[in-house]
Design a protein around this motif. Structure first.
Motif, PDB file in Angstrom:
ATOM      1  N   VAL A 242      35.654  33.729  54.434  1.00 29.97           N
ATOM      2  CA  VAL A 242      35.718  35.191  54.375  1.00 29.97           C
ATOM      3  C   VAL A 242      37.033  35.640  53.761  1.00 29.97           C
ATOM      4  O   VAL A 242      37.060  36.557  52.915  1.00 29.97           O
ATOM      5  N   SER A 243      38.146  35.013  54.155  1.00 31.07           N
ATOM      6  CA  SER A 243      39.446  35.417  53.618  1.00 31.07           C
ATOM      7  C   SER A 243      39.545  35.124  52.123  1.00 31.07           C
ATOM      8  O   SER A 243      40.133  35.905  51.368  1.00 31.07           O
ATOM      9  N   ARG A 244      38.968  34.023  51.680  1.00 27.90           N
ATOM     10  CA  ARG A 244      38.988  33.704  50.247  1.00 27.90           C
ATOM     11  C   ARG A 244      38.162  34.718  49.459  1.00 27.90           C
ATOM     12  O   ARG A 244      38.577  35.180  48.389  1.00 27.90           O
ATOM     13  N   LYS A 245      37.001  35.049  49.983  1.00 29.43           N
ATOM     14  CA  LYS A 245      36.157  36.028  49.283  1.00 29.43           C
ATOM     15  C   LYS A 245      36.808  37.413  49.314  1.00 29.43           C
ATOM     16  O   LYS A 245      36.647  38.200  48.365  1.00 29.43           O
ATOM     17  N   ASN A 246      37.584  37.677  50.356  1.00 27.06           N
ATOM     18  CA  ASN A 246      38.276  38.957  50.448  1.00 27.06           C
ATOM     19  C   ASN A 246      39.353  39.079  49.364  1.00 27.06           C
ATOM     20  O   ASN A 246      39.618  40.182  48.870  1.00 27.06           O
ATOM     21  N   ILE A 247      39.963  37.949  49.004  1.00 21.93           N
ATOM     22  CA  ILE A 247      40.939  37.959  47.909  1.00 21.93           C
ATOM     23  C   ILE A 247      40.247  38.348  46.603  1.00 21.93           C
ATOM     24  O   ILE A 247      40.742  39.198  45.844  1.00 21.93           O
ATOM     25  N   SER A 248      39.098  37.728  46.341  1.00 18.54           N
ATOM     26  CA  SER A 248      38.343  38.052  45.117  1.00 18.54           C
ATOM     27  C   SER A 248      37.927  39.518  45.109  1.00 18.54           C
ATOM     28  O   SER A 248      37.987  40.184  44.077  1.00 18.54           O
ATOM     29  N   LEU A 249      37.504  40.033  46.280  1.00 18.39           N
ATOM     30  CA  LEU A 249      37.094  41.428  46.360  1.00 18.39           C
ATOM     31  C   LEU A 249      38.262  42.363  46.060  1.00 18.39           C
ATOM     32  O   LEU A 249      38.117  43.334  45.298  1.00 18.39           O
ATOM     33  N   ASN A 250      39.413  42.076  46.638  1.00 20.95           N
ATOM     34  CA  ASN A 250      40.564  42.951  46.422  1.00 20.95           C
ATOM     35  C   ASN A 250      41.060  42.896  44.983  1.00 20.95           C
ATOM     36  O   ASN A 250      41.571  43.899  44.463  1.00 20.95           O
ATOM     37  N   LYS A 251      40.891  41.750  44.334  1.00 17.50           N
ATOM     38  CA  LYS A 251      41.235  41.683  42.913  1.00 17.50           C
ATOM     39  C   LYS A 251      40.294  42.561  42.090  1.00 17.50           C
ATOM     40  O   LYS A 251      40.723  43.259  41.166  1.00 17.50           O
ATOM     41  N   SER A 252      39.014  42.533  42.436  1.00 16.98           N
ATOM     42  CA  SER A 252      38.044  43.325  41.670  1.00 16.98           C
ATOM     43  C   SER A 252      38.219  44.824  41.916  1.00 16.98           C
ATOM     44  O   SER A 252      37.829  45.643  41.088  1.00 16.98           O
ATOM     45  N   LEU A 253      38.832  45.194  43.057  1.00 19.87           N
ATOM     46  CA  LEU A 253      39.059  46.607  43.336  1.00 19.87           C
ATOM     47  C   LEU A 253      40.130  47.219  42.429  1.00 19.87           C
ATOM     48  O   LEU A 253      40.276  48.442  42.370  1.00 19.87           O
ATOM     49  N   TRP A 254      40.855  46.376  41.689  1.00 17.13           N
ATOM     50  CA  TRP A 254      41.825  46.878  40.717  1.00 17.13           C
ATOM     51  C   TRP A 254      41.148  47.283  39.407  1.00 17.13           C
ATOM     52  O   TRP A 254      41.790  47.885  38.536  1.00 17.13           O
ATOM     53  N   LEU A 255      39.889  46.947  39.264  1.00 18.44           N
ATOM     54  CA  LEU A 255      39.155  47.369  38.064  1.00 18.44           C
ATOM     55  C   LEU A 255      38.785  48.846  38.187  1.00 18.44           C
ATOM     56  O   LEU A 255      38.703  49.375  39.299  1.00 18.44           O
ATOM     57  N   PRO A 256      38.554  49.533  37.080  1.00 20.83           N
ATOM     58  CA  PRO A 256      38.307  50.981  37.130  1.00 20.83           C
ATOM     59  C   PRO A 256      37.040  51.334  37.905  1.00 20.83           C
ATOM     60  O   PRO A 256      36.074  50.575  37.961  1.00 20.83           O
ATOM     61  N   LYS A 257      37.048  52.542  38.486  1.00 19.01           N
ATOM     62  CA  LYS A 257      35.857  53.130  39.088  1.00 19.01           C
ATOM     63  C   LYS A 257      35.290  54.167  38.127  1.00 19.01           C
ATOM     64  O   LYS A 257      36.036  54.771  37.342  1.00 19.01           O
ATOM     65  N   PHE A 258      34.001  54.374  38.192  1.00 16.49           N
ATOM     66  CA  PHE A 258      33.346  55.271  37.233  1.00 16.49           C
ATOM     67  C   PHE A 258      32.624  56.387  37.973  1.00 16.49           C
ATOM     68  O   PHE A 258      32.264  56.270  39.143  1.00 16.49           O
ATOM     69  N   GLU A 259      32.407  57.481  37.202  1.00 17.82           N
ATOM     70  CA  GLU A 259      31.635  58.593  37.725  1.00 17.82           C
ATOM     71  C   GLU A 259      30.819  59.182  36.586  1.00 17.82           C
ATOM     72  O   GLU A 259      31.353  59.429  35.507  1.00 17.82           O
ATOM     73  N   ILE A 260      29.549  59.352  36.821  1.00 15.04           N
ATOM     74  CA  ILE A 260      28.677  59.933  35.811  1.00 15.04           C
ATOM     75  C   ILE A 260      27.908  61.089  36.451  1.00 15.04           C
ATOM     76  O   ILE A 260      27.584  61.039  37.645  1.00 15.04           O
ATOM     77  N   GLY A 261      27.661  62.149  35.658  1.00 14.44           N
ATOM     78  CA  GLY A 261      27.007  63.297  36.262  1.00 14.44           C
ATOM     79  C   GLY A 261      26.218  64.128  35.253  1.00 14.44           C
ATOM     80  O   GLY A 261      26.260  63.900  34.037  1.00 14.44           O
ATOM     81  N   TYR A 262      25.529  65.102  35.795  1.00 10.10           N
ATOM     82  CA  TYR A 262      24.726  66.044  35.004  1.00 10.10           C
ATOM     83  C   TYR A 262      25.257  67.444  35.276  1.00 10.10           C
ATOM     84  O   TYR A 262      25.525  67.806  36.439  1.00 10.10           O
ATOM     85  N   ILE A 263      25.418  68.245  34.192  1.00 11.31           N
ATOM     86  CA  ILE A 263      25.936  69.607  34.315  1.00 11.31           C
ATOM     87  C   ILE A 263      24.961  70.578  33.660  1.00 11.31           C
ATOM     88  O   ILE A 263      24.464  70.333  32.554  1.00 11.31           O
ATOM     89  N   ARG A 264      24.727  71.699  34.346  1.00 12.27           N
ATOM     90  CA  ARG A 264      23.889  72.766  33.776  1.00 12.27           C
ATOM     91  C   ARG A 264      24.638  74.093  33.957  1.00 12.27           C
ATOM     92  O   ARG A 264      24.951  74.495  35.072  1.00 12.27           O
ATOM     93  N   GLU A 265      24.953  74.720  32.804  1.00 13.13           N
ATOM     94  CA  GLU A 265      25.618  76.022  32.817  1.00 13.13           C
ATOM     95  C   GLU A 265      24.620  77.108  32.416  1.00 13.13           C
ATOM     96  O   GLU A 265      23.872  76.945  31.451  1.00 13.13           O
ATOM     97  N   MET A 266      24.671  78.182  33.169  1.00  9.17           N
ATOM     98  CA  MET A 266      23.724  79.283  32.918  1.00  9.17           C
ATOM     99  C   MET A 266      24.512  80.576  32.745  1.00  9.17           C
ATOM    100  O   MET A 266      25.212  81.021  33.678  1.00  9.17           O
TER     101      MET A 266
END
Length: 392
Positions: A242-266
Motif C-alpha cells: 500500500v505504501s509503495r502504491k501510495n508513492i506512485s499515486l502521489n507522484k501522479s497527483l503532480w500531473l495537471p487536473k482538467f475541467e471541461i464544460g458546456y456554456i449557454r448564453e442567452m
C-alpha cells in the motif's frame, strides 16, 4: 505392578480422535457465533467501502446566472454553465490499485482478530480437558479413600485400629471433597467463558481428552511454514505494498487536473452555445506528500523486519518450551510406571506392612506425580496450540 499406573495414564490419553473432532466443532461454532468476530466482519466491510469511495469523479458543477439591464430597454441576459473536473487518467488507475491493496490489507487484519479469538477459545477448551482429567484423578482418590474409610471403621470397631488413623482418613476425604468443589467451580467458570465466546450460546459438547499433537522434529522447516502463514506478517507486507502504491499515486497527483464544460448564453436578441476547458497546475496542494509517502514506506519496511525477527524469536521460545515439557512428561511417565501402585500400597496397609502415615506419604507421592503430569500435559498442549495458531 506397572499395569495399574499404565491403565490410569491410558485413561488420560484415550479418545484423541473424538477429542480432535470435539475441539474443532467448538472452534467452528465460535467462529460462526462470536459477536466480536461478527462486528469485525462489518468493520472490515466498512473499511473496504471507504477505501473504494475516493476512486470516482468529482461531482459535476452547474451554475446559472440571470442579469437585468438598466435602463429596462437593455433587456435581460442569462448564462447556464455545466462543468466536470477530473484528474489525470493515471490517478484513477493508481487509486483503483490502491483500493484493491487496502482491501487485501483489511482482510489480513481481520484474520489476525479471528486467529486470536479462536486461539483464546482453544486455550479454554484445553483447560476444560485438564479440569476433566483432574476430576477423574480426584474420583480415583475419593474411591480409594472411601474404601480405606470403610476398612478402618471395621478395624476401629474390632479394636484393630485407633481413632487417629480413622481421623486421618476422614481428613483425606474432606480434603478431596473440597478440591472437587473448587474444581467444579473453576470448570463452570471456564464453561461460561467459552459460552460468551460462542455468542452466549451454551456448549453442549463435553471435552474429555486432548487432540493428538506432535512436536515438529525440525524447527527451521516448522518456522518457515509458520511465518509464511502468519497473518501479522502478511498484514505488514500488505501495508508495504500500500505504501509503495501510495508513492506512485502521489507522484501522479503532480500531473495537471482538467475541467471541461458546456456554456449557454442567452441575450434578448441572440443565443450562444460553447464549451469551456481548463487546466489546474498543482503547485502547492501536494507539497511534501511524496516525501511523506516515501518515509512511510521506509518505516513499513523496518516494521516488517522487526515483526519477522520478533515472531521468529517467539516461535523459537515456544519450540524450546514444548521440547522441555515433552522431555519432562516422558520422565514423569517413566517415574509413574516405576513407582509403587495404589493397589500394592493398599495390600501392604491391609496386611500391616505399612503404617497409616507411611501409606499416605507413599500414596500422596503417587497422586502428586499424576497431578504434575496432568499440569505438564496442559502446559504442553497450550504451547503447541500457540505454535500452530496459524492453522486455526
Amino acid at each position: 505392578m506397572k499395569h495399574h499406573i499404565v491403565v490410569i495414564l491410558t485413561l488420560f490419553c484415550a479418545g484423541n480422535l473424538t477429542a480432535q473432532n470435539s475441539i474443532e466443532s467448538i472452534l467452528r461454532a465460535v467462529e460462526q457465533n462470536n459477536k466480536e468476530l461478527q462486528a469485525n466482519e462489518q468493520l472490515t466491510r466498512s473499511k473496504k467501502l471507504e477505501a473504494a469511495t475516493g476512486n470516482t469523479l468529482p461531482d459535476p458543477s452547474v451554475s446559472y446566472e440571470r442579469k437585468w439591464g438598466k435602463p429596462a430597454s437593455v433587456g435581460k441576459t442569462a448564462e447556464l454553465s455545466v462543468s466536470q473536473s477530473f484528474d489525470f487518467p493515471s490517478v484513477y488507475i493508481y487509486k483503483n490499485q490502491l483500493s484493491n491493496l487496502k482491501s487485501n490489507l483489511f482482510d489480513q487484519q481481520g484474520k489476525i482478530v479471528r486467529q486470536q479469538i479462536l486461539l483464546n477459545a482453544k486455550a479454554v477448551c484445553i483447560d476444560l480437558v485438564s479440569l476433566f482429567q483432574q476430576q477423574r484423578l480426584l474420583d480415583l482418590r475419593l474411591a480409594n479413600a472411601q474404601k480405606l474409610s470403610a476398612l478402618y471403621q471395621k478395624r476401629l470397631a474390632n479394636g484393630d485400629a485407633n481413632i487417629l488413623e480413622t481421623n486421618k482418613i476422614d481428613l483425606e476425604l474432606y480434603n478431596i471433597k473440597t478440591q472437587m468443589r473448587l474444581l467444579e467451580t473453576e470448570r463452570n467458570n471456564k464453561l461460561k467463558e467459552l459460552q460468551v465466546m460462542n455468542g452466549n450460546m451454551p456448549i453442549e459438547i463435553e471435552l474429555t481428552d486432548y487432540s493428538p499433537v506432535e512436536l515438529p522434529e525440525n524447527f527451521e522447516t516448522y518456522s518457515r511454514e509458520a511465518l509464511a502463514a502468519d497473518p501479522e506478517l502478511r498484514s505488514r507486507e500488505n501495508e508495504l505494498e500500500v505504501s509503495r502504491k501510495n508513492i506512485s499515486l502521489n507522484k501522479s497527483l503532480w500531473l495537471p487536473k482538467f475541467e471541461i464544460g458546456y456554456i449557454r448564453e442567452m441575450e434578448p436578441t441572440d443565443k450562444y452555445n460553447g464549451i469551456s476547458f481548463g487546466v489546474s497546475i498543482p503547485l502547492f496542494e501536494n507539497r511534501n506528500k511524496i516525501k511523506q509517502a516515501k518515509a512511510l514506506n521506509g518505516y513499513t519496511q523496518m516494521q516488517i523486519e522487526n515483526t519477522r525477527l520478533q515472531n521468529q524469536s517467539a516461535l523459537q521460545q515456544l519450540y524450546d518450551q514444548a521440547h522441555s515439557l515433552k522431555i519432562a512428561m516422558q520422565e514423569y511417565n517413566k517415574l509413574l510406571q516405576s513407582q509403587k501402585t495404589l493397589s500394592l500400597l493398599n495390600k501392604a496397609l491391609e496386611n500391616g506392612q505399612l503404617s497409616m502415615i507411611e501409606y499416605f506419604i507413599e500414596a500422596n507421592q503417587v497422586y502428586e506425580s499424576m497431578q504434575n503430569y496432568l499440569q505438564l500435559e496442559n502446559q504442553y498442549q497450550q504451547i503447541i496450540a500457540q505454535m500452530f495458531r496459524y492453522k486455526l
